[in-house]
Design a protein around this motif. Structure first.
Motif, PDB file in Angstrom:
ATOM      1  N   MET A  28       0.835  -1.208   0.000  1.00 24.40           N
ATOM      2  CA  MET A  28       0.000   0.000   0.000  1.00 24.40           C
ATOM      3  C   MET A  28       0.868   1.256   0.000  1.00 24.40           C
ATOM      4  O   MET A  28       0.629   2.197  -0.767  1.00 24.40           O
ATOM      5  N   TRP A  32       1.623   4.279  -3.167  1.00 27.23           N
ATOM      6  CA  TRP A  32       1.568   5.736  -3.074  1.00 27.23           C
ATOM      7  C   TRP A  32       2.893   6.380  -3.478  1.00 27.23           C
ATOM      8  O   TRP A  32       2.913   7.347  -4.254  1.00 27.23           O
ATOM      9  N   ALA A  53      -1.419  11.328   2.794  1.00 31.68           N
ATOM     10  CA  ALA A  53      -2.110  10.287   2.027  1.00 31.68           C
ATOM     11  C   ALA A  53      -1.568   8.893   2.357  1.00 31.68           C
ATOM     12  O   ALA A  53      -2.339   7.941   2.505  1.00 31.68           O
ATOM     13  N   THR A  54      -0.243   8.780   2.473  1.00 32.69           N
ATOM     14  CA  THR A  54       0.365   7.478   2.762  1.00 32.69           C
ATOM     15  C   THR A  54      -0.048   6.972   4.133  1.00 32.69           C
ATOM     16  O   THR A  54      -0.470   5.820   4.290  1.00 32.69           O
ATOM     17  N   CYS A  57      -3.947   6.339   4.230  1.00 30.90           N
ATOM     18  CA  CYS A  57      -4.357   5.136   3.505  1.00 30.90           C
ATOM     19  C   CYS A  57      -4.058   3.881   4.315  1.00 30.90           C
ATOM     20  O   CYS A  57      -4.904   2.990   4.452  1.00 30.90           O
ATOM     21  N   TRP A  61      -6.798   1.277   5.910  1.00 32.13           N
ATOM     22  CA  TRP A  61      -6.800  -0.148   5.596  1.00 32.13           C
ATOM     23  C   TRP A  61      -6.444  -0.995   6.802  1.00 32.13           C
ATOM     24  O   TRP A  61      -6.852  -2.164   6.902  1.00 32.13           O
TER      25      TRP A  61
END
Length: 224
Positions: A28, A32, A53-54, A57, A61
């Protein structure tokens, strides 16, 4: 200290599940960072947005994976209770043995067993089931702790991805180091996987690295 931490984690969650969650988190994060590298040459890179964002995310998850893990544990225990009741309700011993053979197929085990040994195993399980009483399928604290461990493992894999951006002023250099660090961790994950499973560590590390990069490429190509 590291060995103690790994030992504690493997007491809470199965090593295979733990390494699988780490692999998922690394993929994941790499999706990114590698994806951002492709955008970097065209539009420039907003480091703050990439970090948010990293981490966001992987945390999201991590929550999803933890909930799914907990639901899976609930399903597993309920299924075992259902099997127990089916065995109790079986009209014949032969029918009960077939239920056990279907649920626990020794043909899929990594060893060659004789037919008589398999029959003895199922008869022992049947004896145990017939003498036992059903109990309510409840989830112990261990399953909750395991779900929390799943969340922590997936979320924590975002940290190596963002550390270079916090320490290096050049966004371009930080992005390169971040990607290399995550790829190295893919190798380490495969290496550790082989250590737990009895495989060849270097071969497993290289395989995990290639597999992880392939999955990242697929995710980016499909817009992930």
């Amino acid at each position: 200290m590291t060995s103690n931490l790994i030992g504690r984690i493997t007491k809470i969650i199965d090593p295979g599940d733990a390494l699988g969650e780490v692999l998922f988190g690394l993929i994941m994060a790499l999706t990114w960072t590698v994806g951002s590298r492709l955008v970097f040459a065209k539009e420039g890179l907003d480091v703050h947005d990439l970090i948010v964002a990293t981490i966001g995310c992987n945390v999201a998850w991590g929550i999803i994976d933890a909930v799914l893990f907990y639901l899976g544990a609930t399903f597993y225990k309920s299924r075992r209770l259902r099997l127990f009741r089916q065995i109790k309700a079986a009209r014949t011993e032969s029918a009960a043995l077939k239920l056990l053979a279907k649920e626990f197929p020794i043909e899929e085990a990594p060893f060659s067993a004789k037919g008589a040994d398999g029959d003895a195993l199922y008869r022992s399980l049947l004896t145990l089931a017939c003498r036992a009483d059903p109990v309510k399928a409840s989830l112990p604290k261990g399953d909750l702790f395991a779900a929390i461990a799943v969340f922590a493992l997936v979320s924590a894999t975002s940290i190596p991805a963002v550390i270079p951006f916090l320490l290096i002023d050049s966004a371009h250099l930080a992005l390169r180091i971040s990607n290399l660090f995550l790829i190295l961790l893919l190798f380490v994950t495969g290496y550790a996987w082989a250590k737990f499973s009895g495989g060849r560590p270097f071969y497993a590390g290289m395989t995990m690295t290639c597999l992880g990069l392939l999955l990242v490429a697929i995710a980016i190509a499909l817009g992930g």
